[in-house]
Design a protein around this motif. Sequence first.
Motif, short mmCIF file in Angstrom:
data_model
loop_
_atom_site.label_atom_id
_atom_site.label_comp_id
_atom_site.label_asym_id
_atom_site.label_seq_id
_atom_site.Cartn_x
_atom_site.Cartn_y
_atom_site.Cartn_z
N GLU A 194 0.83 -1.21 0.00
CA GLU A 194 0.00 0.00 0.00
C GLU A 194 0.86 1.25 0.00
O GLU A 194 0.62 2.19 -0.78
CB GLU A 194 -0.92 0.00 1.22
CG GLU A 194 -1.84 1.21 1.29
CD GLU A 194 -2.91 1.09 2.35
OE1 GLU A 194 -3.58 2.10 2.64
OE2 GLU A 194 -3.09 -0.02 2.90
N ALA A 195 1.88 1.29 0.84
CA ALA A 195 2.75 2.46 0.93
C ALA A 195 3.55 2.66 -0.36
O ALA A 195 3.70 3.79 -0.85
CB ALA A 195 3.70 2.32 2.11
N ALA A 196 4.04 1.57 -0.94
CA ALA A 196 4.83 1.67 -2.16
C ALA A 196 3.99 2.17 -3.33
O ALA A 196 4.45 2.99 -4.13
CB ALA A 196 5.46 0.32 -2.49
N MET A 197 2.76 1.67 -3.43
CA MET A 197 1.90 2.12 -4.53
C MET A 197 1.52 3.58 -4.36
O MET A 197 1.50 4.35 -5.34
CB MET A 197 0.64 1.25 -4.60
CG MET A 197 -0.33 1.68 -5.69
SD MET A 197 0.34 1.51 -7.37
CE MET A 197 -0.20 -0.17 -7.74
N ALA A 198 1.19 3.99 -3.14
CA ALA A 198 0.83 5.39 -2.90
C ALA A 198 1.98 6.32 -3.30
O ALA A 198 1.77 7.37 -3.92
CB ALA A 198 0.46 5.60 -1.43
N ALA A 199 3.21 5.93 -2.95
CA ALA A 199 4.37 6.74 -3.33
C ALA A 199 4.58 6.74 -4.83
O ALA A 199 4.96 7.75 -5.42
CB ALA A 199 5.61 6.20 -2.62
N HIS A 200 4.30 5.61 -5.47
CA HIS A 200 4.51 5.46 -6.91
C HIS A 200 3.64 6.40 -7.73
O HIS A 200 4.10 6.97 -8.72
CB HIS A 200 4.23 4.01 -7.30
CG HIS A 200 4.23 3.75 -8.77
ND1 HIS A 200 5.36 3.85 -9.55
CD2 HIS A 200 3.22 3.39 -9.61
CE1 HIS A 200 5.05 3.56 -10.81
NE2 HIS A 200 3.77 3.29 -10.87
N VAL A 201 2.39 6.58 -7.34
CA VAL A 201 1.47 7.39 -8.15
C VAL A 201 1.49 8.86 -7.75
O VAL A 201 0.83 9.68 -8.40
CB VAL A 201 0.03 6.85 -8.07
CG1 VAL A 201 -0.03 5.41 -8.56
CG2 VAL A 201 -0.54 6.97 -6.67
N SER A 202 2.22 9.22 -6.72
CA SER A 202 2.26 10.61 -6.26
C SER A 202 3.37 11.38 -6.98
O SER A 202 4.35 10.79 -7.44
CB SER A 202 2.51 10.67 -4.75
OG SER A 202 1.48 10.05 -4.04
N PHE A 203 3.19 12.68 -7.08
CA PHE A 203 4.32 13.54 -7.45
C PHE A 203 4.16 14.87 -6.75
O PHE A 203 3.07 15.26 -6.32
CB PHE A 203 4.50 13.70 -8.96
CG PHE A 203 3.26 13.89 -9.77
CD1 PHE A 203 2.69 15.14 -9.92
CD2 PHE A 203 2.68 12.82 -10.43
CE1 PHE A 203 1.56 15.32 -10.70
CE2 PHE A 203 1.56 12.99 -11.21
CZ PHE A 203 1.00 14.25 -11.35
#
Length: 223
Positions: A194-203
């Motif tokens: 969950e944390a990795a995906m949230a970071a992945h789609v953020s900028f």
Amino acid sequence: MAGQTEHILNAVLEDMDAGRLNPGDVLEKTQLMAAHGVSRTPVREALIQLETAGLIKRMPRKGAMLFKPTLEELLAIIEVHAKLEGQAAGLAARRMSPLQAQELERAVQSCEAHARDKGDSDPIGYYRLNLQFHGAVAVGAGNPILLELVKNNARKLMAYYRARYRYPETIASSAQEHREIATLILDGKCDEAEAAMAAHVSFDQVTAMDLLAALGGEETGAG
């Protein structure tokens, strides 16, 4: 009539997904009527549904304009999208079936092959593969309501993610992150996925400002 409305709605959504329609583009009622051979009523009903979903803004007597966010709106949408995509990844780590896991692995391998063989040369092609990866994760979450929320929110951001892949090394970085996220999901590590995906789609705000400028957006006073 309902079938005609759904046909128009799906056609507009497909054009958005494919990049044929972008933020700020105008949908003319008369053009939609002519293109699909329908009367004004199903066009109006389709536009109402698109407006309810937050994908367009209707204009008096002119049709509608595709949603074009300000900087504050774009950052707010990204914040929500990160939560939705992150939740999908976390649920997928708990619920993904073996068949869905195979689909996820294929999507990741396709992204890796594209990054390895084409580098930065085909951002649109990579973007389509990126959609397959995120779709595989969202389906694997096993929650159709969440799936629809992810898809609808993603449509407000698609043009900006497409533009992002034109930046050097972004494709290689994205493919690597896809592998990391998939590994966490397949290992059943819910919180980490969950944390990795949230970071992945953020900028960040600077990137958001750059992408708005690239697509002709208006900057606002945030920061």
